[in-house]
Design a protein around this motif. Sequence first.
Motif, PDB file in Angstrom:
ATOM      1  N   GLY A 292       8.123 -11.070 -13.402  1.00 37.14           N
ATOM      2  CA  GLY A 292       8.764  -9.933 -12.738  1.00 37.14           C
ATOM      3  C   GLY A 292       8.726 -10.030 -11.230  1.00 37.14           C
ATOM      4  N   ALA A 293       8.974 -11.225 -10.706  1.00 40.27           N
ATOM      5  CA  ALA A 293       8.807 -11.459  -9.269  1.00 40.27           C
ATOM      6  C   ALA A 293       9.703 -10.557  -8.415  1.00 40.27           C
ATOM      7  CB  ALA A 293       9.094 -12.933  -8.947  1.00 40.27           C
ATOM      8  N   ALA A 294      10.905 -10.253  -8.897  1.00 42.64           N
ATOM      9  CA  ALA A 294      11.840  -9.475  -8.083  1.00 42.64           C
ATOM     10  C   ALA A 294      11.321  -8.081  -7.779  1.00 42.64           C
ATOM     11  CB  ALA A 294      13.192  -9.383  -8.792  1.00 42.64           C
ATOM     12  N   ALA A 295      10.406  -7.573  -8.593  1.00 45.36           N
ATOM     13  CA  ALA A 295       9.872  -6.232  -8.359  1.00 45.36           C
ATOM     14  C   ALA A 295       9.000  -6.160  -7.117  1.00 45.36           C
ATOM     15  CB  ALA A 295       9.071  -5.767  -9.570  1.00 45.36           C
ATOM     16  N   LEU A 296       8.624  -7.314  -6.569  1.00 46.94           N
ATOM     17  CA  LEU A 296       7.812  -7.330  -5.343  1.00 46.94           C
ATOM     18  C   LEU A 296       8.653  -7.633  -4.117  1.00 46.94           C
ATOM     19  CD1 LEU A 296       4.583  -9.098  -6.625  1.00 46.94           C
ATOM     20  CD2 LEU A 296       4.902  -6.694  -6.076  1.00 46.94           C
ATOM     21  N   GLY A 297       9.966  -7.507  -4.233  1.00 56.49           N
ATOM     22  CA  GLY A 297      10.829  -7.705  -3.086  1.00 56.49           C
ATOM     23  C   GLY A 297      10.655  -6.599  -2.061  1.00 56.49           C
ATOM     24  N   PRO A 298      11.186  -6.789  -0.854  1.00 63.36           N
ATOM     25  CA  PRO A 298      10.941  -5.835   0.237  1.00 63.36           C
ATOM     26  C   PRO A 298      11.574  -4.464   0.025  1.00 63.36           C
ATOM     27  CG  PRO A 298      12.564  -7.491   0.887  1.00 63.36           C
ATOM     28  CD  PRO A 298      11.998  -7.934  -0.424  1.00 63.36           C
ATOM     29  N   ASP A 299      12.611  -4.356  -0.802  1.00 59.69           N
ATOM     30  CA  ASP A 299      13.323  -3.087  -0.961  1.00 59.69           C
ATOM     31  C   ASP A 299      12.914  -2.330  -2.217  1.00 59.69           C
ATOM     32  OD1 ASP A 299      14.768  -3.650   1.352  1.00 59.69           O
ATOM     33  OD2 ASP A 299      16.317  -4.752   0.230  1.00 59.69           O
ATOM     34  N   GLN A 300      11.870  -2.780  -2.885  1.00 61.01           N
ATOM     35  CA  GLN A 300      11.462  -2.132  -4.121  1.00 61.01           C
ATOM     36  C   GLN A 300      10.540  -0.948  -3.853  1.00 61.01           C
ATOM     37  OE1 GLN A 300      12.572  -2.769  -7.134  1.00 61.01           O
ATOM     38  NE2 GLN A 300      13.853  -4.466  -6.454  1.00 61.01           N
ATOM     39  N   PRO A 301      10.664   0.128  -4.634  1.00 56.23           N
ATOM     40  CA  PRO A 301       9.757   1.281  -4.464  1.00 56.23           C
ATOM     41  C   PRO A 301       8.351   0.931  -4.924  1.00 56.23           C
ATOM     42  CG  PRO A 301      11.117   1.557  -6.423  1.00 56.23           C
ATOM     43  CD  PRO A 301      11.630   0.322  -5.733  1.00 56.23           C
ATOM     44  N   TRP A 302       7.371   1.599  -4.338  1.00 57.88           N
ATOM     45  CA  TRP A 302       5.994   1.319  -4.708  1.00 57.88           C
ATOM     46  C   TRP A 302       5.367   2.414  -5.549  1.00 57.88           C
ATOM     47  CZ3 TRP A 302       3.446  -2.425  -6.021  1.00 57.88           C
ATOM     48  CH2 TRP A 302       2.046  -2.487  -6.004  1.00 57.88           C
ATOM     49  N   ASP A 303       6.021   3.553  -5.666  1.00 51.75           N
ATOM     50  CA  ASP A 303       5.541   4.594  -6.571  1.00 51.75           C
ATOM     51  C   ASP A 303       5.552   4.022  -7.991  1.00 51.75           C
ATOM     52  OD1 ASP A 303       5.351   6.777  -8.364  1.00 51.75           O
ATOM     53  OD2 ASP A 303       6.119   8.140  -6.833  1.00 51.75           O
TER      54      ASP A 303
ATOM     55  N   LEU B 198       0.840  -1.187   0.000  1.00 53.18           N
ATOM     56  CA  LEU B 198       0.000   0.000   0.000  1.00 53.18           C
ATOM     57  C   LEU B 198       0.877   1.239   0.000  1.00 53.18           C
ATOM     58  CD1 LEU B 198      -2.715  -1.040   2.583  1.00 53.18           C
ATOM     59  CD2 LEU B 198      -2.837  -1.174   0.102  1.00 53.18           C
ATOM     60  N   SER B 199       0.439   2.299  -0.601  1.00 53.32           N
ATOM     61  CA  SER B 199       1.160   3.559  -0.592  1.00 53.32           C
ATOM     62  C   SER B 199       0.229   4.659  -0.141  1.00 53.32           C
ATOM     63  CB  SER B 199       1.707   3.870  -1.990  1.00 53.32           C
ATOM     64  OG  SER B 199       0.638   4.055  -2.895  1.00 53.32           O
ATOM     65  N   SER B 200       0.792   5.721   0.372  1.00 57.72           N
ATOM     66  CA  SER B 200      -0.020   6.826   0.851  1.00 57.72           C
ATOM     67  C   SER B 200      -0.594   7.636  -0.299  1.00 57.72           C
ATOM     68  CB  SER B 200       0.833   7.734   1.755  1.00 57.72           C
ATOM     69  OG  SER B 200       1.966   8.197   1.033  1.00 57.72           O
ATOM     70  N   LYS B 201       0.076   7.615  -1.446  1.00 56.97           N
ATOM     71  CA  LYS B 201      -0.385   8.360  -2.610  1.00 56.97           C
ATOM     72  C   LYS B 201      -0.887   7.395  -3.656  1.00 56.97           C
ATOM     73  CE  LYS B 201       1.165  11.668  -6.094  1.00 56.97           C
ATOM     74  NZ  LYS B 201       2.322  12.428  -6.607  1.00 56.97           N
ATOM     75  N   ARG B 202      -2.109   7.649  -4.140  1.00 57.14           N
ATOM     76  CA  ARG B 202      -2.707   6.764  -5.121  1.00 57.14           C
ATOM     77  C   ARG B 202      -2.959   7.542  -6.402  1.00 57.14           C
ATOM     78  NH1 ARG B 202      -6.430   2.330  -2.250  1.00 57.14           N
ATOM     79  NH2 ARG B 202      -5.430   2.254  -0.227  1.00 57.14           N
ATOM     80  N   PRO B 203      -2.054   7.474  -7.374  1.00 54.63           N
ATOM     81  CA  PRO B 203      -2.248   8.240  -8.601  1.00 54.63           C
ATOM     82  C   PRO B 203      -3.443   7.718  -9.380  1.00 54.63           C
ATOM     83  CG  PRO B 203      -0.370   6.763  -8.799  1.00 54.63           C
ATOM     84  CD  PRO B 203      -0.802   6.712  -7.365  1.00 54.63           C
ATOM     85  N   ASP B 204      -4.124   8.632 -10.040  1.00 52.52           N
ATOM     86  CA  ASP B 204      -5.289   8.260 -10.839  1.00 52.52           C
ATOM     87  C   ASP B 204      -4.907   7.860 -12.260  1.00 52.52           C
ATOM     88  OD1 ASP B 204      -6.973   8.845  -8.696  1.00 52.52           O
ATOM     89  OD2 ASP B 204      -7.086  10.965  -9.262  1.00 52.52           O
ATOM     90  N   ALA B 205      -3.690   8.194 -12.678  1.00 51.95           N
ATOM     91  CA  ALA B 205      -3.256   7.905 -14.040  1.00 51.95           C
ATOM     92  C   ALA B 205      -1.880   7.261 -14.012  1.00 51.95           C
ATOM     93  CB  ALA B 205      -3.223   9.196 -14.864  1.00 51.95           C
ATOM     94  N   PRO B 206      -1.555   6.480 -15.030  1.00 54.28           N
ATOM     95  CA  PRO B 206      -0.231   5.837 -15.069  1.00 54.28           C
ATOM     96  C   PRO B 206       0.874   6.851 -15.329  1.00 54.28           C
ATOM     97  CG  PRO B 206      -1.431   5.435 -17.099  1.00 54.28           C
ATOM     98  CD  PRO B 206      -2.397   6.097 -16.170  1.00 54.28           C
ATOM     99  N   PRO B 207       2.125   6.488 -15.086  1.00 53.92           N
ATOM    100  CA  PRO B 207       3.249   7.401 -15.335  1.00 53.92           C
ATOM    101  C   PRO B 207       3.320   7.811 -16.804  1.00 53.92           C
ATOM    102  CG  PRO B 207       3.941   5.517 -14.027  1.00 53.92           C
ATOM    103  CD  PRO B 207       2.562   5.228 -14.498  1.00 53.92           C
TER     104      PRO B 207
ATOM    105  N   ALA C 245      -1.111  -4.578 -13.116  1.00 54.88           N
ATOM    106  CA  ALA C 245      -0.617  -5.305 -11.953  1.00 54.88           C
ATOM    107  C   ALA C 245      -0.480  -4.378 -10.742  1.00 54.88           C
ATOM    108  CB  ALA C 245       0.729  -5.953 -12.279  1.00 54.88           C
ATOM    109  N   TRP C 246       0.017  -3.163 -10.984  1.00 52.15           N
ATOM    110  CA  TRP C 246       0.153  -2.203  -9.875  1.00 52.15           C
ATOM    111  C   TRP C 246      -1.205  -1.882  -9.278  1.00 52.15           C
ATOM    112  CZ3 TRP C 246      -1.486   2.641  -8.438  1.00 52.15           C
ATOM    113  CH2 TRP C 246      -0.786   3.257  -7.410  1.00 52.15           C
ATOM    114  N   LEU C 247      -2.202  -1.632 -10.132  1.00 54.49           N
ATOM    115  CA  LEU C 247      -3.545  -1.317  -9.630  1.00 54.49           C
ATOM    116  C   LEU C 247      -4.144  -2.501  -8.866  1.00 54.49           C
ATOM    117  CD1 LEU C 247      -5.267   0.661 -12.534  1.00 54.49           C
ATOM    118  CD2 LEU C 247      -4.525   1.534 -10.321  1.00 54.49           C
ATOM    119  N   TRP C 248      -3.923  -3.707  -9.375  1.00 54.09           N
ATOM    120  CA  TRP C 248      -4.455  -4.898  -8.707  1.00 54.09           C
ATOM    121  C   TRP C 248      -3.922  -5.006  -7.277  1.00 54.09           C
ATOM    122  CZ3 TRP C 248      -7.820  -8.946  -9.241  1.00 54.09           C
ATOM    123  CH2 TRP C 248      -7.592 -10.082  -8.477  1.00 54.09           C
TER     124      TRP C 248
END
Length: 387
Positions: free
Chosen positions: A180-191, A4-13, A145-148
């Motif tokens: 892309g399993a490594a992207a869900l590791g503990p040190d990955q950014p969530w933005d 979970l992140s504190s900021k939830r963007p409405d549009a993709p990057p 995947a990010w939205l899910w």
Amino acid sequence: MSLLSSKRPDAPPHLGDPTLLAALAAASAALARLDSATTLHPLLPALLHRTRLDAARRQAAADGHLIDPWHLAATLEGLPLRAIRDSEWVRDAGALQDAARLALDYHRWLAAPDGDAEDQVLVALAALEGQCPYGVPLLDAAWGAWLWLERGGTRPPLRAALVRRWGTVGVLRAPLPITGAAALGPDQPWDPAFWIPAVLRAVTAEAGAALDLLVEMERRWLTARAAVAAGRRRTSRAPAAVDLLAAVSLVSATTLAAALEMSVKAACAILDELVRLEVVVEVTHRHSRRLFGLAGLAPLRQVAAPPRRPQPGRGRGRPRELPAVVEEPPEVLPPPSLPRAGPLERRAFDYGDLEAAMQAVDEAIRKARAGLARVAGTARADDDAAG
């Protein structure tokens, strides 16, 4: 558990980000090379088996459960490991079993989800199909995947849905477990501006590893096949045994006998003959539960526990403590370079027994998963009784 992140963007990057474009280009090229190499390849069933196990192990590691690939391979054959026998604390053995159980459960999601699991995969797939802001399959899947996950979805059905999504949009024609399993590791950014490029980089690494594995399998497979083919009857099962060994890394006589529909004694004879030809190595050196692999798989010897045997001249009771001796690890030389096989060389071999052999291996995975689940259930029951 979702991130979970504190900021939830409405549009993709924004698509013009140079980092995002570079990651997209690398991932697209890696997947294109993998798709070209695997399409109509005769070793594809074996590659699917190997990559699914490796993907399940990576996914378990990203979720905090580390397991060595040789530990997992030995667990499938029921082999006791040093990490269990020599552990000072029982929790070490429990952690290893939990990691193996989780990895095999993730394998089930990738290979053959059933019942409620299949329904969850279809829900996740529909969520991915509903997100197409870029019109670029890789970016759309990463954003979906990010939205899910942001909305509380779980990881296993998402990973299985990603594999199916690659086939739907034509990224990969084979259901290779690129998630892309490594992207869900503990040190990955969530933005998402940073996470989506991280997913693409992880996809690039997984596609490259799968292609390298296919090349190595093909080289060792054909080299071993050529070594056992000369001077044999057409009815010999030694070539089929080499097929299975190249596909699953490690095999016992029991698994080989079930895969080739022969007696365990006959399977042992074939394996012993392959050892004499130096095509296969025995990695356990046990009287029972012996495991074999193609030459080059010796690292398992460092994690497989030899059977307990009495020491000559030793009396009863606990042995006295001796200072630990630090041994220098042996020098590991790189394997010799082998030429890559072409289409004509592949056609020289009969791969008809491979599909049946892989079905027997899948059955061994199901048995291992059920056995680990029973162990976990017994442990929980003991804890409840003690409490």
